[in-house]
Design a protein around this motif. Sequence first.
Motif: not given
Length: 292
Positions: A14-15, A19-22, A46-47, A74-81
């Motif tokens: 996810l991290r 980074a790629v999405a950003g 793999q993801l 949108a969801e990954a940032g919340t999950a990492l937080d």
Amino acid sequence: MDDDTAGDVEVRELRYFLAVAGELHFGRAAERLGITQPPLSRAIRQLERRLGVPLLDRDRHGVTLTAAGEVLRAEAGTALDAVAAAARRTRRAGTTERRLVLATKSGASHEVLRGLLDAAEREPGVPPVEVLLCEIGEQAVLLRTGRADVALMHRPVDDLSGFDTEDLRTEGQVAILPADHPLAVRPHLTLAEVGAIPGLPMARWPRLDGTYPDGPGPEVHTQSQLAQLVALGKTLLLIPASSRAWQWPEHVAVPVRDAPPITTVIAWPASSRSRPLAALVRTATRLRTAAQ
């Protein structure tokens, strides 16, 4: 693909994806992450296999997000937080000296904060409370990432999604003006008057993504910047009446009679099961009841 397979997604993946999405560029994302590009590309593939959907469209023009990729961004940032928050709160719970970290906007809700801290010191079951002062809008991030356990926030201006809350105080707003401004002697103002003062536009705060709304007012990101700009006659602001505790001698607070009321709340993550936190919230609500 079933839900169990999706549950195997790794935090590292996810991290890497964020980074790629950003960056929308594998080379720049790899540099940002401090790795080379091949392992980054393998991790993203793999993801995509784990989730069973393409996340990125790749062509000779660059990288774009698919519809699924937009959802994951949108969801990954919340999950990492949430993962970071769990780790931080677990470490604090495992220390020999327990404490609660309370985030609050610098200069705001001073009377509520002082009363809560005094009462918490006398309350059995409430560990020492560490105050984490922050700027406008930062309490939500501090709660979601586990840097704070609880926060004083304001409805309707703060983002309270995902938090449980208890109302503590509802009050009107005042305009903070330069003391030598002609309107500083008025007993009250209206929102229309505040928005039309020549040469004294409202300051602009950054949005969550770091960009500023359009407008003639100065861009600010700290309370100290704002206080000095008001004193210099460059801007004004609207704040809850009790927040004027931080105002300078060069400021004057004028009530704005038709401004929407602001409610100070105590907020905490809805998932929290902390007994010390629950004891602090009970203390805050008893203070509210006593003040009514």
